[in-house]
Design a protein around this motif. Structure first.
Motif, short mmCIF file in Angstrom:
data_model
loop_
_atom_site.label_atom_id
_atom_site.label_comp_id
_atom_site.label_asym_id
_atom_site.label_seq_id
_atom_site.Cartn_x
_atom_site.Cartn_y
_atom_site.Cartn_z
N LYS A 288 1.66 3.31 -5.44
CA LYS A 288 2.04 2.84 -4.10
C LYS A 288 1.24 1.58 -3.73
O LYS A 288 1.81 0.60 -3.22
N LEU A 289 -0.05 1.59 -3.98
CA LEU A 289 -0.88 0.44 -3.63
C LEU A 289 -0.60 -0.75 -4.53
O LEU A 289 -0.70 -1.91 -4.09
N PHE A 290 -0.26 -0.50 -5.77
CA PHE A 290 0.07 -1.60 -6.69
C PHE A 290 1.41 -2.25 -6.37
O PHE A 290 1.61 -3.43 -6.66
N THR A 291 2.32 -1.49 -5.77
CA THR A 291 3.68 -2.00 -5.54
C THR A 291 3.94 -2.43 -4.10
O THR A 291 4.92 -3.13 -3.84
N GLU A 292 3.09 -2.00 -3.17
CA GLU A 292 3.29 -2.38 -1.76
C GLU A 292 2.12 -3.26 -1.33
O GLU A 292 1.13 -2.79 -0.75
N GLU A 293 2.25 -4.54 -1.59
CA GLU A 293 1.16 -5.48 -1.37
C GLU A 293 0.72 -5.58 0.09
O GLU A 293 -0.48 -5.61 0.37
N PRO A 294 1.63 -5.64 1.07
CA PRO A 294 1.17 -5.68 2.47
C PRO A 294 0.32 -4.47 2.85
O PRO A 294 -0.67 -4.61 3.56
N LEU A 295 0.72 -3.30 2.37
CA LEU A 295 -0.04 -2.08 2.64
C LEU A 295 -1.42 -2.17 2.00
O LEU A 295 -2.43 -1.84 2.64
N ARG A 296 -1.48 -2.60 0.74
CA ARG A 296 -2.76 -2.71 0.04
C ARG A 296 -3.69 -3.68 0.76
O ARG A 296 -4.88 -3.41 0.94
N LYS A 297 -3.15 -4.81 1.17
CA LYS A 297 -3.97 -5.81 1.86
C LYS A 297 -4.50 -5.27 3.19
O LYS A 297 -5.66 -5.47 3.54
N GLN A 298 -3.65 -4.57 3.95
CA GLN A 298 -4.07 -4.03 5.24
C GLN A 298 -5.15 -2.96 5.05
O GLN A 298 -6.13 -2.91 5.80
N MET A 299 -4.98 -2.11 4.06
CA MET A 299 -6.00 -1.10 3.79
C MET A 299 -7.31 -1.75 3.37
O MET A 299 -8.39 -1.26 3.70
N GLY A 300 -7.23 -2.86 2.65
CA GLY A 300 -8.44 -3.59 2.29
C GLY A 300 -9.16 -4.13 3.51
O GLY A 300 -10.39 -4.06 3.62
N VAL A 301 -8.38 -4.66 4.45
CA VAL A 301 -8.97 -5.16 5.70
C VAL A 301 -9.61 -4.02 6.49
O VAL A 301 -10.72 -4.15 7.01
N ASP A 302 -8.91 -2.90 6.56
CA ASP A 302 -9.43 -1.74 7.30
C ASP A 302 -10.66 -1.14 6.61
O ASP A 302 -11.58 -0.64 7.26
N ALA A 303 -10.66 -1.17 5.28
CA ALA A 303 -11.81 -0.67 4.53
C ALA A 303 -13.04 -1.50 4.83
O ALA A 303 -14.14 -0.98 5.06
N LEU A 304 -12.88 -2.81 4.83
CA LEU A 304 -14.00 -3.71 5.15
C LEU A 304 -14.50 -3.47 6.56
O LEU A 304 -15.72 -3.37 6.80
#
Length: 382
Positions: free
Chosen positions: A340-356
């Protein structure tokens, strides 16, 4: 304050936290004396590791020297450590010793205190192996409880570990939970485009794992999940950082599953922030984890985390926000979340922002080192 710190200097979370704490305390004006059998791997600025950029003149290192005698079948490390603690305390006038692990470090500090016959204080931090050791070797329980209850102050690296210690082992001692922390000057998103091109020259997605490769880390689960994602047509690389007893087994599994060409075992690496920043997803499927410092370091670099639902990991990784939390041992769930994270780039990027945001909002040294100072002050008043 004049502080002694004893820890394991190896490639693991407890040694990293102890070292970073000592460096931060020194920067805040305390004198810090590391007492251990080898120079902690993240301790720079003294001895042969010194440079004009990172020299800290109020950090000192005292090596515990080990001798071998034919009469003794096993090394007498705890006795040698206690003797070195006595020596350093006498000549450096330590106010307290901060022992990372109840066994053997706090127990050695208690022996030193009895020898000295003075009011030197002992602060003990539980990292988790203390508790699991008792599960494996019940004979250690009396020594573990004695070391904790006779310490002047006790901390744990998570609320989970605090509950586990009190409820499962009947420890009658106030324990202060202080989570592990990161240095945001070191662990932060950095420009790693050049490294990424080197590691994934054809634009592949990058998965990363960092650990000491013990069985409890369940690295083989991560490799199996990675295989499932590749079988779905995803082009990806898997970077495995660190070393330990299970590394050979993991390398063999990667060959057997036919993913050897897509995996890279990098061994121990000093510049983790660059590797993390070059990655898309961090995975930590541990079977037991009192905190999960490696996950926090990845989050501080803006990388979403897929973790198991065990122990203190759930206090670090917020399911559906900073990444995903799955049931321990569920390889299919690991693979589904990774796909899911490899194929849904907007989701992955948002989770990265939230993780930071979660990392810098709750787990920085500026927020948490003062809590250790408060514990020290309370112990001194004790």
């Amino acid at each position: 304050m004049n502080i002694g710190i004893t820890c394991y200097p190896t490639y693991g979370g407890s040694g990293i936290v102890a070292t970073e704490l000592g460096k931060s305390l020194a920067q805040r004006g305390h004198k810090v004396h590391f007492i251990t059998y080898a120079l902690p791997m993240r301790l720079t600025g003294i001895g042969n590791n010194a440079s004009s950029m990172d020299y800290i003149d109020n950090i000192f290192y005292h090596e515990v020297e080990m001798s071998s005698y034919p009469l003794f079948e096993f090394p007498l490390y705890e006795m040698a450590l206690a003797s070195k603690m006595v020596e350093v305390t006498r000549y450096e006038k330590l106010d307290l010793i901060h022992a990372h692990y109840a066994i053997p470090h706090a127990s050695a500090a208690l022996t030193a205190k009895n020898i000295l016959g003075n009011d030197m204080k002992i602060v003990t931090t539980l990292h988790g192996t203390d508790i699991t050791l008792v599960g494996l070797e019940p004979s250690f329980e009396p020594l573990m409880k004695y070391s904790i209850e006779r310490s002047d102050a006790v901390t744990s690296v998570s609320e989970f570990l605090k509950r586990e210690t009190i409820e499962n082992y009947g420890v009658n001692k106030e324990i202060t939970a202080i989570p592990n922390f990161i240095d945001t000057d070191v662990f932060r998103p950095i420009d790693s485009r050049q490294l990424r091109r080197l590691l994934a020259p054809n634009g592949e997605k990058i998965l990363v794992h960092v650990s000491n490769f013990r069985a409890v880390k369940r690295v083989t689960d991560a490799i199996k999940a990675f295989k499932q994602v590749l079988d779905k047509g995803i082009k990806a690389k898997f970077l495995l950082v660190g070393d330990g007893p299970d590394r050979s087994e993991c390398e063999l599994l990667a060959r057997e599953l036919g993913v050897w060409q897509q995996t890279r075992f990098l061994g121990k690496q000093a510049d983790l922030a660059a590797i993390l920043s070059a990655s898309d997803v961090f995975i930590i499927p541990s079977g037991n984890e009192s905190f999960g410092l490696a996950a926090l370091e990845a989050m501080a670099c803006g990388v979403p985390v897929i973790s198991s639902d065990i122990g203190g990991l759930t206090e670090v990784n917020v399911d559906g926000v900073t990444g995903y939390v799955v049931k321990t041992g569920d390889v299919n769930a690991l693979a589904e979340r990774l796909y899911k994270l490899f194929t849904e780039e907007p989701l992955r990027k948002q989770m990265g922002v939230d993780a930071l945001a979660h990392a810098i909002g709750n787990f920085t040294k500026e927020q948490l080192v003062p809590k250790y100072e408060e514990v020290y002050e309370q112990a001194m008043k004790g």
